[in-house]
Design a protein around this motif. Structure first.
Motif, mmCIF file in Angstrom:
data_model
loop_
_atom_site.group_PDB
_atom_site.id
_atom_site.type_symbol
_atom_site.label_atom_id
_atom_site.label_comp_id
_atom_site.label_asym_id
_atom_site.label_seq_id
_atom_site.Cartn_x
_atom_site.Cartn_y
_atom_site.Cartn_z
ATOM 1 N N SER A 89 -44.099 6.120 -7.415
ATOM 2 C CA SER A 89 -43.815 4.788 -7.512
ATOM 3 C C SER A 89 -42.431 4.856 -6.864
ATOM 4 O O SER A 89 -41.659 5.630 -7.273
ATOM 5 N N LEU A 90 -42.213 3.844 -6.462
ATOM 6 C CA LEU A 90 -40.810 3.519 -5.816
ATOM 7 C C LEU A 90 -40.593 1.913 -6.298
ATOM 8 O O LEU A 90 -41.288 1.002 -5.786
ATOM 9 N N SER A 91 -39.584 1.600 -6.826
ATOM 10 C CA SER A 91 -39.112 0.341 -7.051
ATOM 11 C C SER A 91 -37.747 -0.114 -6.625
ATOM 12 O O SER A 91 -36.937 0.691 -6.611
ATOM 13 N N LEU A 92 -37.789 -1.152 -5.678
ATOM 14 C CA LEU A 92 -36.651 -1.559 -4.952
ATOM 15 C C LEU A 92 -36.010 -2.917 -5.520
ATOM 16 O O LEU A 92 -36.766 -3.742 -5.908
ATOM 17 N N SER A 93 -34.839 -3.083 -5.911
ATOM 18 C CA SER A 93 -34.083 -4.221 -6.477
ATOM 19 C C SER A 93 -32.867 -4.339 -5.969
ATOM 20 O O SER A 93 -32.106 -3.725 -6.067
ATOM 21 N N MET A 94 -33.067 -5.315 -5.125
ATOM 22 C CA MET A 94 -31.494 -5.696 -4.170
ATOM 23 C C MET A 94 -30.955 -7.256 -4.161
ATOM 24 O O MET A 94 -31.684 -8.049 -3.333
ATOM 25 N N PRO A 95 -30.428 -7.446 -5.402
ATOM 26 C CA PRO A 95 -30.129 -9.052 -5.527
ATOM 27 C C PRO A 95 -29.249 -9.550 -4.698
ATOM 28 O O PRO A 95 -27.809 -9.604 -4.885
ATOM 29 N N MET A 96 -29.444 -9.708 -3.321
ATOM 30 C CA MET A 96 -28.532 -10.057 -2.306
ATOM 31 C C MET A 96 -28.396 -11.695 -2.347
ATOM 32 O O MET A 96 -29.464 -12.283 -2.686
ATOM 33 N N SER A 97 -27.502 -11.910 -2.365
ATOM 34 C CA SER A 97 -26.753 -13.440 -2.223
ATOM 35 C C SER A 97 -27.383 -14.087 -0.920
ATOM 36 O O SER A 97 -26.862 -13.546 0.220
ATOM 37 N N PRO A 98 -27.877 -15.147 -0.777
ATOM 38 C CA PRO A 98 -28.074 -16.020 0.243
ATOM 39 C C PRO A 98 -26.892 -16.240 1.126
ATOM 40 O O PRO A 98 -25.754 -16.735 0.563
ATOM 41 N N ILE A 99 -26.837 -15.931 2.499
ATOM 42 C CA ILE A 99 -25.761 -16.255 3.369
ATOM 43 C C ILE A 99 -26.040 -17.142 4.286
ATOM 44 O O ILE A 99 -26.954 -17.002 5.095
ATOM 45 N N PHE A 100 -25.065 -18.176 4.121
ATOM 46 C CA PHE A 100 -25.160 -19.288 5.178
ATOM 47 C C PHE A 100 -24.131 -19.444 6.122
ATOM 48 O O PHE A 100 -22.996 -19.754 5.663
ATOM 49 N N ASP A 101 -24.270 -19.012 7.192
ATOM 50 C CA ASP A 101 -23.307 -19.442 7.985
ATOM 51 C C ASP A 101 -23.576 -19.851 9.318
ATOM 52 O O ASP A 101 -22.906 -20.123 10.343
ATOM 53 N N SER A 102 -25.187 -20.046 9.656
ATOM 54 C CA SER A 102 -25.520 -20.828 10.951
ATOM 55 C C SER A 102 -26.697 -21.419 10.473
ATOM 56 O O SER A 102 -27.368 -20.972 9.665
ATOM 57 N N ALA A 103 -27.218 -22.242 11.409
ATOM 58 C CA ALA A 103 -28.775 -22.570 11.422
ATOM 59 C C ALA A 103 -29.257 -23.007 12.747
ATOM 60 O O ALA A 103 -28.361 -22.997 13.719
ATOM 61 N N THR A 104 -30.406 -22.947 12.940
ATOM 62 C CA THR A 104 -31.187 -23.086 13.979
ATOM 63 C C THR A 104 -31.752 -24.520 14.233
ATOM 64 O O THR A 104 -32.530 -24.878 13.356
#
Length: 402
Positions: A89-104
């Motif tokens: 079993s492999l469990s991943l938890s990476m609470p990354m914060s959203p990064i807003f620096d550009s938009a398409t």
């Protein structure tokens, strides 16, 4: 469909894939093409997308749309979740914060009206807004399919002196029982209330409904869709001034086409300073407390029950975010962080656990813009057909629970 897997397994796998991946498989074989256009498969994909909160964010500066890309929290497991299992079993938890620096920039497949992009609502992956040449447009930004219908004409009150329009409001939603989409158009006349028209997608005819004795003082052009009902902050007809009387929450049930007053939380600090939003697919009321210089986020955990309102978040304006006239929640992430929109011109990323926030700067945006979220789906505005229904009259209820 396969010599190695049953059709049920293949359908289950496909229904969990991103919509754009599914669209690329259309040309693989005819059985797959037939499957991807099957209404049952479309609903299954939508069900998984809603469950997993696969929402995207669009921003509009009234001239064009932008897709805002961010790094969402990663939280998943591979293998057995049972501690007694011998399987790896492999469990991943990476609470990354959203990064807003550009938009398409999003290239629209159609033109916009002379007053720019005016969003009327979003539901199940479809966006509705006013288009060119007096039309209402329904657009799926994931598949890029769209459909136009004539916009609603304005029916002025017959009474003398009641022809001045104060504001417009729209609502867009889905009646899941009959599987139909509807748009409500509310024209607010001074000292009269609203005339209401309703369009069922699949027809091009707006049905005139009964008079609604409410008006609007502030807020977005479109209402907040929760529990297959659209909600606005409104004033009873007698409240002709911005602070004349307590504001109420007015709902429009998409199925029954009835209007009701939704019960508000008890002991609101500032009943005249409220806005609405959607928080975890539940109705959210934001109470601006002028005395303690804070904002309280109330969430209705059981729709229609006044006692189910709970105060989940309290934000101190002095220490957390800059001053503003109003704030609405845009998106909540799995790590608990929330994107807030302030005064149609600022996005804030707020962490309620640490009571910390930061302004999100998007270089492409002008000073003023509005933000909406939508779910990726295969729902096609061109293939929606009308399920014949009785043209029920509208009933107005101003008391009791929704």
């Amino acid at each position: 469909m396969s010599r190695h897997y049953s059709e049920e397994i293949i359908v289950n796998i496909f229904s969990r894939l991103p919509v754009k991946s599914i669209k690329r498989f259309n040309c693989v074989c005819k059985p797959w093409l037939k499957l991807f256009s099957d209404p049952k498969f479309v609903k299954l994909c939508l069900k998984h997308a809603l469950k997993n909160s696969n929402f995207k964010i669009l921003a509009s500066d009234l001239k064009r749309f932008y897709s805002v890309v961010f790094g969402s929290p990663l939280n998943f497991s591979i293998g057995s979740s049972s501690s007694s299992s011998s399987s790896a079993s492999l469990s991943l938890s990476m609470p990354m914060s959203p990064i807003f620096d550009s938009a398409t920039k999003v290239n629209l497949p159609f033109g916009t009206g002379k007053y720019g992009i005016n969003l009327l609502g979003t539901c199940n992956g479809l966006l509705s807004f006013l288009g060119t040449q007096d039309t209402v447009c329904f657009w799926n930004p994931t598949t890029n399919e769209y459909k136009r219908v004539p916009s609603a004409s304005i029916e002025r009150p017959e009474a003398e002196g009641l022809g001045m329009i104060r504001s417009l409001r729209y609502g867009f939603g889905h009646d899941s029982e009959n599987d139909v989409y509807k748009v409500a158009s509310l024209v607010d006349f001074c000292d009269y209330g609203c005339t209401v028209k309703v369009l069922t997608l699949g027809t091009e005819e707006w049905r005139l409904k009964s008079h609604v004795p409410y008006g609007f003082q502030h807020g977005h052009l479109y209402g907040v869709l929760v529990n297959e009902a659209v909600h606005w902050v409104a004033n009873p007809l007698s409240a002709t001034l911005p602070y004349d009387g307590v504001r109420i929450v007015l709902s429009f049930d998409v199925k029954s086409e009835m209007f009701k007053e939704v019960p508000q939380p008890q002991n609101l600090n500032e009943p005249n300073h409220i806005t609405l939003g959607e928080f975890g697919r539940k109705l959210c009321l934001i109470d601006h407390d002028c005395h303690t210089v804070s904002v309280n986020f109330w969430v209705m955990n059981e729709y229609g029950r006044s006692e189910s309102w709970t105060k989940q978040i309290i934000i101190s304006l002095q220490t957390v975010i800059p001053s503003f006239k109003y704030v609405i929640p845009v998106q909540r992430f799995r790590n608990g962080e929330i994107i807030l929109e302030i005064d149609n011109g600022t996005l804030i990323l707020y962490n309620p656990k640490e009571e910390h926030s930061r302004v999100l700067h998007i270089r492409q945006f002008n000073k003023h813009f509005e933000v909406t979220t939508y779910i990726e789906s295969l729902v096609s505005p061109k293939q929606i057909t009308l399920v014949k229904q009785e043209q029920a009259g509208m009933v107005i209820e101003t008391k009791g629970e929704a």
